[in-house]
Enzyme design. Structure first.
Site, PDB file in Angstrom:
ATOM      1  N   HIS A 270       6.734  -6.947  -2.252  1.00  0.00           N
ATOM      2  CA  HIS A 270       7.116  -5.915  -3.380  1.00  0.00           C
ATOM      3  C   HIS A 270       7.217  -6.687  -4.593  1.00  0.00           C
ATOM      4  O   HIS A 270       7.450  -7.841  -4.945  1.00  0.00           O
ATOM      5  CB  HIS A 270       8.620  -5.667  -2.709  1.00  0.00           C
ATOM      6  CG  HIS A 270       8.954  -3.999  -3.431  1.00  0.00           C
ATOM      7  ND1 HIS A 270       9.446  -4.287  -4.698  1.00  0.00           N
ATOM      8  CD2 HIS A 270       8.854  -2.835  -3.010  1.00  0.00           C
ATOM      9  CE1 HIS A 270       9.408  -2.912  -5.110  1.00  0.00           C
ATOM     10  NE2 HIS A 270       9.149  -2.016  -3.891  1.00  0.00           N
ATOM     11  N   ASP A 327       7.259   0.727   3.621  1.00  0.00           N
ATOM     12  CA  ASP A 327       5.976   1.178   4.197  1.00  0.00           C
ATOM     13  C   ASP A 327       5.613   0.785   5.719  1.00  0.00           C
ATOM     14  O   ASP A 327       4.805   1.186   6.242  1.00  0.00           O
ATOM     15  CB  ASP A 327       4.635   1.001   3.355  1.00  0.00           C
ATOM     16  CG  ASP A 327       5.180   1.953   2.090  1.00  0.00           C
ATOM     17  OD1 ASP A 327       4.786   1.550   0.908  1.00  0.00           O
ATOM     18  OD2 ASP A 327       5.169   3.048   2.050  1.00  0.00           O
TER      19      ASP A 327
HETATM   20  C1  SDX Z   1       5.551   0.528  -2.620  1.00  0.00           C
HETATM   21  O1  SDX Z   1       7.306  -0.509  -7.204  1.00  0.00           O
HETATM   22  C2  SDX Z   1       8.157   0.268  -6.124  1.00  0.00           C
HETATM   23  O2  SDX Z   1       9.301   0.329  -6.347  1.00  0.00           O
HETATM   24  C3  SDX Z   1       7.098   0.668  -5.347  1.00  0.00           C
HETATM   25  C4  SDX Z   1       7.822   1.265  -3.929  1.00  0.00           C
HETATM   26  C5  SDX Z   1       8.366   2.720  -4.247  1.00  0.00           C
HETATM   27  O3  SDX Z   1       9.262   3.143  -3.629  1.00  0.00           O
HETATM   28  O4  SDX Z   1       8.009   3.270  -5.256  1.00  0.00           O
HETATM   29  O5  SDX Z   1       8.664   0.330  -3.435  1.00  0.00           O
HETATM   30  C6  SDX Z   1       6.797   1.572  -2.881  1.00  0.00           C
HETATM   31  O6  SDX Z   1       4.550   0.745  -3.273  1.00  0.00           O
HETATM   32  C7  SDX Z   1       5.814  -0.591  -1.792  1.00  0.00           C
HETATM   33  C8  SDX Z   1       4.743  -1.488  -1.749  1.00  0.00           C
HETATM   34  C9  SDX Z   1       3.853  -1.205  -0.744  1.00  0.00           C
HETATM   35  N1  SDX Z   1       2.623  -1.649  -0.894  1.00  0.00           N
HETATM   36  C10 SDX Z   1       2.347  -2.677   0.126  1.00  0.00           C
HETATM   37  O7  SDX Z   1       3.012  -2.958   1.189  1.00  0.00           O
HETATM   38  C11 SDX Z   1       0.965  -3.443   0.128  1.00  0.00           C
HETATM   39  C12 SDX Z   1       0.895  -4.833   0.492  1.00  0.00           C
HETATM   40  N2  SDX Z   1       1.680  -5.381  -0.557  1.00  0.00           N
HETATM   41  C13 SDX Z   1       1.208  -6.380  -1.694  1.00  0.00           C
HETATM   42  O8  SDX Z   1       0.054  -5.577  -1.934  1.00  0.00           O
HETATM   43  C14 SDX Z   1       1.961  -6.561  -2.716  1.00  0.00           C
HETATM   44  O9  SDX Z   1       3.130  -7.135  -2.125  1.00  0.00           O
HETATM   45  C15 SDX Z   1       2.388  -5.854  -3.915  1.00  0.00           C
HETATM   46  C16 SDX Z   1       1.280  -5.155  -4.528  1.00  0.00           C
HETATM   47  C17 SDX Z   1       3.496  -4.894  -3.205  1.00  0.00           C
HETATM   48  C18 SDX Z   1       3.293  -6.778  -4.710  1.00  0.00           C
HETATM   49  O10 SDX Z   1       2.145  -7.633  -5.125  1.00  0.00           O
HETATM   50  P1  SDX Z   1       2.411  -8.579  -6.124  1.00  0.00           P
HETATM   51  O11 SDX Z   1       2.904  -8.306  -7.470  1.00  0.00           O
HETATM   52  O12 SDX Z   1       1.346  -9.539  -6.402  1.00  0.00           O
HETATM   53  O13 SDX Z   1       3.530  -9.485  -5.283  1.00  0.00           O
HETATM   54  P2  SDX Z   1       4.139 -10.828  -5.887  1.00  0.00           P
HETATM   55  O14 SDX Z   1       3.768 -11.076  -7.310  1.00  0.00           O
HETATM   56  O15 SDX Z   1       5.511 -10.892  -5.341  1.00  0.00           O
HETATM   57  O16 SDX Z   1       3.166 -11.859  -4.830  1.00  0.00           O
HETATM   58  C19 SDX Z   1       3.742 -13.310  -4.682  1.00  0.00           C
HETATM   59  C20 SDX Z   1       2.622 -14.036  -3.887  1.00  0.00           C
HETATM   60  C21 SDX Z   1       1.141 -13.773  -4.374  1.00  0.00           C
HETATM   61  O17 SDX Z   1       0.510 -14.743  -4.052  1.00  0.00           O
HETATM   62  P3  SDX Z   1       0.141 -16.016  -5.560  1.00  0.00           P
HETATM   63  O18 SDX Z   1      -0.336 -15.269  -6.225  1.00  0.00           O
HETATM   64  O19 SDX Z   1       1.624 -16.330  -5.831  1.00  0.00           O
HETATM   65  O20 SDX Z   1      -0.245 -16.895  -4.790  1.00  0.00           O
HETATM   66  O21 SDX Z   1       2.506 -13.326  -2.584  1.00  0.00           O
HETATM   67  C22 SDX Z   1       1.246 -12.916  -2.257  1.00  0.00           C
HETATM   68  C23 SDX Z   1       0.621 -12.515  -3.765  1.00  0.00           C
HETATM   69  O22 SDX Z   1      -0.729 -12.841  -3.375  1.00  0.00           O
HETATM   70  N3  SDX Z   1       1.402 -11.574  -1.651  1.00  0.00           N
HETATM   71  C24 SDX Z   1       1.002 -11.328  -0.358  1.00  0.00           C
HETATM   72  C25 SDX Z   1       1.395 -10.120  -0.194  1.00  0.00           C
HETATM   73  N4  SDX Z   1       2.301  -9.444  -1.002  1.00  0.00           N
HETATM   74  C26 SDX Z   1       2.134 -10.470  -2.164  1.00  0.00           C
HETATM   75  N5  SDX Z   1       0.243 -12.236   0.625  1.00  0.00           N
HETATM   76  C27 SDX Z   1       0.080 -11.565   1.633  1.00  0.00           C
HETATM   77  N6  SDX Z   1       0.512 -10.250   2.021  1.00  0.00           N
HETATM   78  C28 SDX Z   1       1.416  -9.634   1.245  1.00  0.00           C
HETATM   79  N7  SDX Z   1       1.658  -8.199   1.476  1.00  0.00           N
END
Ligand code: SDX
Length: 392
Positions: A270, A327
């Site tokens: 998130h 989700d």
């Molecule tokens: C919603 O904003 C909101 O409030 C949204 C929401 C709402 O109610 O409106 O809460 C609803 O959209 C929830 C999120 C739903 N999306 C997913 O579940 C898709 C899978 N999740 C990811 O794509 C991701 O976690 C995001 C898009 C949600 C956040 O992505 P970020 O901004 O890259 O997350 P981060 O900066 O905290 O990541 C830190 C690290 C990164 O690695 P590095 O670049 O540091 O090496 O963690 C990794 C990311 O690559 N990472 C994941 C991951 N999510 C982040 N690795 C594996 N699996 C994942 N799901």
């Protein structure tokens, strides 16, 4: 316990807006709507009561809620011409494509609620949007399966009406299952609002230009559709089905950790929560309750729970602070109730409309409000003179 709010100057200088609707503490895993914790609202409130709370700032008294319920129910029908609008889509159109189109088209039908300078028109537009989303979503589902549209039945609750329009047929009477109605209502509450997420920020930015409320909500629907945002519930269930068996979880966890693999665990991580998403906890409990009530056992729930346990104890996820989000479990419940995966994000949009509308009203009624204009960090070429093609 949050009894006061203090922000560091750095935060206030970068905040995109000021709002009194929802508070999130991502490190503590706290979500408050107008000060009320989400787990208390999910347990004790109703979606219509939460809609009133988000829109008006306080929990309604009994009479206020009755009046709000009555007002919303008076707007549940769609203009008949809009039913024709559906027939322009292919039967296999994604419900979110239909919702973007139909909600945007509402501004062509309801001219008496598009003047955003008139508080009364703003309120009517808000009520229309909240009231019509279940009808629009149910019609999108019916259209996709070739069944006739059902008109709203205002003797039912907001959520009961939606379930009947979705799963009822003209040839038979439809009994709303109270357990399913409660679970659906709770899912709507959990999706109602979430501070300045991508789709809410889209609604605010569109609204800041003075665009009509129907166009602004259509913009929010478009943004929510993305798999990184509201589309994740559909993607999460598809991922859990693809994993299929607890024995294959380790393979997918390894892929999620592999920098060279674009695969991410859908329903995990998130932008704000670096702790457990408080909505995910309630969603998991609801999933277990619905499957038990429907006497269903879904191997996907076993995969989800095992995947969660593995991830929560894996150094990579611990270090990156990745937890299940709203989700991760929602698709299991929606699937058990009978929705196809394509409808999952449409249901998210239905519920989030109350948050979008509340946030739009908060912004548009602020006399200091100016058009949004995000700034950029320019990293392109410095100024240079034009070179004729013959000299390049
Ligand atoms: C919603 O904003 C909101 O409030 C949204 C929401 C709402 O109610 O409106 O809460 C609803 O959209 C929830 C999120 C739903 N999306 C997913 O579940 C898709 C899978 N999740 C990811 O794509 C991701 O976690 C995001 C898009 C949600 C956040 O992505 P970020 O901004 O890259 O997350 P981060 O900066 O905290 O990541 C830190 C690290 C990164 O690695 P590095 O670049 O540091 O090496 O963690 C990794 C990311 O690559 N990472 C994941 C991951 N999510 C982040 N690795 C594996 N699996 C994942 N799901």
């Amino acid at each position: 316990q949050i009894d006061k709010f203090t922000y560091d100057p750095g935060f206030t200088s970068t905040a995109s807006c000021q709002s009194a609707i929802t508070y999130i503490d991502g490190d503590q895993g706290i979500l408050l709507h107008r000060g009320y914790p989400i787990d208390q609202l999910a347990e004790h409130s109703s979606f219509m009561e939460v809609a009133y709370l988000l829109l008006h700032g306080d929990l309604p008294k009994k009479k206020e809620l009755e009046e709000f319920d009555y007002t919303i129910s008076r707007h549940t029908m769609l203009h008949e011409q809009l039913a024709t609008f559906y027939r322009g889509f292919r039967r296999d159109a994604h419900p979110m494509a239909i919702m973007c189109g139909v909600v945007g088209a509402l501004s062509a039908f309801y001219h008496d609620s598009t003047d955003i300078t008139d508080p009364q028109q703003r309120l009517i537009a808000s009520h229309r949007l909240i009231a019509k989303m279940p009808t629009i979503a149910a019609m999108a589902f019916k259209y996709s399966i070739g069944q006739p549209f059902l008109y709203p039945d205002n003797s039912l609750s907001y959520t009961g009406n939606f379930l009947r329009m979705t799963f009822g047929v003209p040839a038979e009477s439809y009994e709303v299952n109270p357990i399913i109605e409660k679970a659906m209502d709770r899912i709507f509450i959990l999706h109602a609002d979430h501070e300045q997420n991508a789709s809410t920020s889209t609604v605010r930015l569109a609204g800041s230009s003075g665009a009509n409320p129907f166009a602004c909500i259509a913009a929010g629907i478009a943004c929510l559709w993305g798999p990184a945002h509201g589309g994740a519930n559909e993607a999460a269930l598809n991922m859990l089905r693809e994993i299929g068996d607890v024995k294959r979880i380790k393979e997918y966890v390894a892929r999620a950790k592999d920098k060279n693999d674009p695969f991410r665990l859908m329903g995990f991580g998130h932008r704000v929560y670096k702790n457990y998403d408080p909505r995910a906890k309630v969603m998991q409990q609801t999933a277990e309750a619905v499957l038990k009530e429907l006497k269903l056992s879904d191997p996907v729930l076993d995969v989800a729970q095992e995947l969660e346990q593995i991830a929560l104890h894996d150094d990579y996820f611990i270090e990156k602070k990745l937890y299940p989000n709203v989700d991760f479990y929602s698709g299991i419940i929606l699937n058990a109730i009978g929705f196809p995966t394509e409808m999952f994000t449409a249901l998210f949009a239905l519920a989030r409309t109350v948050g979008w509308v509340a946030q739009w009203n908060e912004m548009i009624s602020d006399p200091e409000q100016k058009i949004g204009r995000p700034r950029q960090l320019y990293v392109g070429a410095t100024q240079r003179d034009y070179i004729p093609a013959s000299k390049r």
